[in-house]
Design a protein around this motif. Structure first.
Motif, PDB file in Angstrom:
ATOM      1  N   UNK A 105       0.906  -1.026   0.071  1.00 12.62           N
ATOM      2  CA  UNK A 105       0.031   0.056  -0.051  1.00 12.62           C
ATOM      3  C   UNK A 105       0.871   1.333   0.086  1.00 12.62           C
ATOM      4  N   UNK A 106       2.190   1.244   0.401  1.00 18.30           N
ATOM      5  CA  UNK A 106       3.118   2.202   0.045  1.00 18.30           C
ATOM      6  C   UNK A 106       3.245   3.062   1.326  1.00 18.30           C
ATOM      7  N   UNK A 107       2.948   2.426   2.559  1.00 15.83           N
ATOM      8  CA  UNK A 107       2.833   3.050   3.735  1.00 15.83           C
ATOM      9  C   UNK A 107       4.418   3.112   4.515  1.00 15.83           C
ATOM     10  N   UNK A 108       5.222   2.365   3.970  1.00 19.83           N
ATOM     11  CA  UNK A 108       6.619   2.271   4.378  1.00 19.83           C
ATOM     12  C   UNK A 108       6.636   1.847   5.891  1.00 19.83           C
ATOM     13  N   UNK A 109       6.789   0.402   6.131  1.00 18.75           N
ATOM     14  CA  UNK A 109       6.489  -0.065   7.527  1.00 18.75           C
ATOM     15  C   UNK A 109       8.149   0.113   8.187  1.00 18.75           C
ATOM     16  N   UNK A 110       9.251   0.423   7.511  1.00 21.64           N
ATOM     17  CA  UNK A 110      10.394   0.443   8.018  1.00 21.64           C
ATOM     18  C   UNK A 110      11.642   0.544   6.786  1.00 21.64           C
TER      19      UNK A 110
END
Length: 199
Positions: free
Chosen positions: A67-72
């Protein structure tokens, strides 16, 4: 080990993240979902029988990443992924938002980011990679508009502990990076905080 770069876990890097965590999802089928899921849902995922064990945790991380939320952030040794730090706005970590033991210490949660997990393969431990990942997490949170970076380290009193017990980092590590470490006012657990606007 030569660290070439530390990059955000963008959708095009999902395969790298999946390969690095391996079939057991880093720490016991966690897939770095411990702080991102309700306690009940997480426990059900790691408790079920193979091949379903950890599947919904993996799907949680996969969905967030794609989803492109950049978890790390992912560290690379050449083209190979070799290390991980989970860093996101605090509000994205369900376990933190629902926790009594780690309820917010700041009345204004806007702009508060959290570092909740490090994962290093055995060959990458005790070589300073965790420190480099933390430095990159600080810079990433700052660049994304973070006001405060918060973490929940383990106090080893300067000694050593198994990697699986210090996946949130150590008090010593965060203090060396300039964080202020204190006790949570409710639980007494260590909380490390860094003002990103002043650091």
């Amino acid at each position: 080990m030569t660290i070439v770069s530390i990059e955000p876990a963008t959708p095009d890097r999902w395969n790298d993240l999946e390969r690095m965590f391996g079939p057991t999802g880093a720490y016991g089928h966690c897939w770095c979902a411990f702080f991102r899921r309700r306690a009940k849902d997480y426990t059900e995922s790691v408790s079920c029988a193979p091949p379903e064990r950890g599947r919904t945790n993996k799907e949680t991380l996969r969905r967030i990443t794609l989803d492109g939320r950049i978890p790390g952030l992912i560290a690379y040794d050449g083209a190979e992924p070799c290390g991980w730090v989970a860093v996101s706005p605090r509000s994205e970590f369900v376990r933190l938002t629902r926790s009594r033991a780690l309820r917010p210490v700041d009345p204004d949660e806007s702009g508060v980011w959290s570092v909740v997990c490090f994962w290093l393969p055995p060959r990458g431990r005790r070589k300073g990679l965790g420190t480099r990942l933390l430095d990159a997490a600080i810079e990433y949170a700052r660049a994304e508009g973070g006001r405060v970076l918060e973490a929940y380290p383990v106090d080893t009193a300067g000694g050593r502990a198994p990697s699986a017990e210090v996946y949130t980092g150590t008090v010593r590590m965060f203090r060396k990076a300039g964080f202020t470490c204190g006790a949570h006012p409710v639980s007494g657990r260590p909380v490390a905080r860094l003002d990103l606007k002043e650091a």
